[in-house]
Design a protein around this motif. Structure first.
Motif, short mmCIF file in Angstrom:
data_model
loop_
_atom_site.label_atom_id
_atom_site.label_comp_id
_atom_site.label_asym_id
_atom_site.label_seq_id
_atom_site.Cartn_x
_atom_site.Cartn_y
_atom_site.Cartn_z
N ARG A 197 3.41 -31.96 21.87
CA ARG A 197 2.30 -31.02 21.70
C ARG A 197 0.99 -31.77 21.86
O ARG A 197 0.79 -32.84 21.30
CB ARG A 197 2.37 -30.40 20.30
N LEU A 198 0.09 -31.19 22.65
CA LEU A 198 -1.25 -31.73 22.82
C LEU A 198 -2.17 -30.88 21.94
O LEU A 198 -2.37 -29.69 22.19
CB LEU A 198 -1.69 -31.63 24.28
N ARG A 199 -2.70 -31.48 20.90
CA ARG A 199 -3.51 -30.75 19.94
C ARG A 199 -4.86 -30.37 20.52
O ARG A 199 -5.55 -31.20 21.11
CB ARG A 199 -3.68 -31.56 18.66
N ALA A 200 -5.23 -29.09 20.39
CA ALA A 200 -6.52 -28.56 20.84
C ALA A 200 -6.83 -28.95 22.28
O ALA A 200 -7.96 -29.27 22.62
CB ALA A 200 -7.63 -29.00 19.89
N TYR A 201 -5.84 -28.92 23.15
CA TYR A 201 -5.96 -29.40 24.52
C TYR A 201 -6.62 -28.39 25.45
O TYR A 201 -7.31 -28.74 26.39
CB TYR A 201 -4.57 -29.77 25.04
N LEU A 202 -6.38 -27.10 25.20
CA LEU A 202 -6.91 -26.05 26.07
C LEU A 202 -8.01 -25.29 25.34
O LEU A 202 -7.86 -24.96 24.15
CB LEU A 202 -5.79 -25.08 26.47
N TYR A 203 -9.09 -24.99 26.04
CA TYR A 203 -10.18 -24.23 25.44
C TYR A 203 -10.31 -22.91 26.19
O TYR A 203 -10.54 -22.89 27.41
CB TYR A 203 -11.49 -25.01 25.50
N GLN A 204 -10.11 -21.83 25.47
CA GLN A 204 -10.16 -20.50 26.08
C GLN A 204 -10.59 -19.49 25.03
O GLN A 204 -10.20 -19.59 23.87
CB GLN A 204 -8.77 -20.13 26.64
N ASN A 205 -11.38 -18.50 25.47
CA ASN A 205 -11.84 -17.43 24.58
C ASN A 205 -12.53 -17.98 23.33
O ASN A 205 -12.26 -17.56 22.22
CB ASN A 205 -10.69 -16.49 24.21
N ASN A 206 -13.38 -18.97 23.55
CA ASN A 206 -14.21 -19.56 22.50
C ASN A 206 -13.44 -20.26 21.40
O ASN A 206 -13.92 -20.36 20.27
CB ASN A 206 -15.14 -18.50 21.90
N ARG A 207 -12.24 -20.75 21.71
CA ARG A 207 -11.53 -21.55 20.72
C ARG A 207 -10.55 -22.51 21.41
O ARG A 207 -10.14 -22.29 22.54
CB ARG A 207 -10.81 -20.69 19.69
N SER A 208 -10.21 -23.55 20.69
CA SER A 208 -9.25 -24.53 21.20
C SER A 208 -7.83 -24.10 20.87
O SER A 208 -7.58 -23.49 19.83
CB SER A 208 -9.52 -25.89 20.56
N HIS A 209 -6.93 -24.43 21.80
CA HIS A 209 -5.52 -24.09 21.63
C HIS A 209 -4.67 -25.33 21.86
O HIS A 209 -4.97 -26.15 22.74
CB HIS A 209 -5.10 -23.03 22.67
N ASP A 210 -3.59 -25.44 21.12
CA ASP A 210 -2.61 -26.48 21.38
C ASP A 210 -1.89 -26.17 22.68
O ASP A 210 -1.89 -25.02 23.15
CB ASP A 210 -1.59 -26.57 20.25
N ALA A 211 -1.26 -27.18 23.26
CA ALA A 211 -0.46 -27.00 24.48
C ALA A 211 0.78 -27.87 24.38
O ALA A 211 0.79 -28.87 23.67
CB ALA A 211 -1.27 -27.39 25.71
N PHE A 212 1.82 -27.45 25.08
CA PHE A 212 3.01 -28.28 25.24
C PHE A 212 2.88 -29.02 26.56
O PHE A 212 2.38 -28.47 27.54
CB PHE A 212 4.28 -27.45 25.26
N ILE A 213 3.36 -30.25 26.59
CA ILE A 213 3.39 -31.03 27.83
C ILE A 213 4.86 -31.27 28.19
O ILE A 213 5.67 -31.61 27.33
CB ILE A 213 2.62 -32.37 27.70
N PHE A 214 5.17 -31.03 29.44
CA PHE A 214 6.51 -31.23 29.99
C PHE A 214 6.41 -32.22 31.14
O PHE A 214 5.34 -32.38 31.74
CB PHE A 214 7.07 -29.91 30.54
N SER A 215 7.52 -32.85 31.49
CA SER A 215 7.53 -33.74 32.65
C SER A 215 8.88 -33.68 33.35
O SER A 215 9.91 -33.35 32.75
CB SER A 215 7.22 -35.18 32.25
#
Length: 188
Positions: free
Chosen positions: A154-172
């Motif tokens: 999990r990437l904490r607060a990685y994406l910023y959308q709709n005036n707030r930060s969101h966590d994201a999952f990273i895959f490879s």
């Protein structure tokens, strides 16, 4: 590097041009698509034109490639698939995609992604492909896992959308794993 258009059984993967703007806008103006894209829904056609121009500039700078997904049978432009953060020297990139909701669950994205994977690991000689997704995006997560992508964390607060930060999952997915997954029959 020249832009490489590709084809699958049902699809053409083409360079996205200004004449695709109306179809791209139709896709990206939909909340159900944009909510997992990392940006707000588009409101104006000129926003779609600006994004298409950014795809061109990103390709010309060698930092990414974005293909339009076109259905061979109808000529319909139904989405895009592409590489972000392309680093040929580092042999890595991140893959992303979106599709018009009318074409969800018909196997189009997996067909397009498998073609892009073969191109990345074959012609471009990449070793690692990453993918970043919202934790709530179950369809993309399922597709990535079926293609052999491994969840790294999990990437904490990685994406910023709709005036707030969101966590994201990273895959490879690594090159030797990608060769195996390109031969899988995936129907998402």
């Amino acid at each position: 590097m020249d832009f490489q258009e590709m084809a699958t059984d049902r699809l053409e993967l083409v360079q996205i041009e200004k004449h695709h703007a109306k179809s791209f806008f139709d896709i990206m103006s939909r909340d159900e698509v944009a909510k997992y894209y990392g940006m707000s829904s588009l409101n104006e056609l000129d926003e779609a034109e600006s994004i298409i121009e950014s795809f061109r500039q990103t390709f010309e700078s060698g930092r990414g490639i974005r293909w339009g997904i076109v259905v061979k049978e109808t000529g319909a432009f139904i989405g895009t698939v592409g590489l972000n953060n392309l680093n040929l020297k580092g042999k890595k990139a991140e893959i992303g995609f979106e599709l018009h909701p009318s074409y969800w669950n018909k196997g189009y994205v997996s067909e397009a992604v498998k073609e892009v994977l073969a191109y990345c690991f074959g012609q471009l000689g990449l070793f690692r492909l990453g993918a970043v997704t919202f934790p709530e995006n179950g369809a993309s997560i399922a597709l990535l896992q079926k293609l052999g992508f491994e969840k790294e964390g999990r990437l904490r607060a990685y994406l910023y959308q709709n005036n707030r930060s969101h966590d994201a999952f990273i895959f490879s997915l690594l090159a030797d794993e990608g060769t195996k997954s390109a031969n899988k029959d995936i129907s998402l």
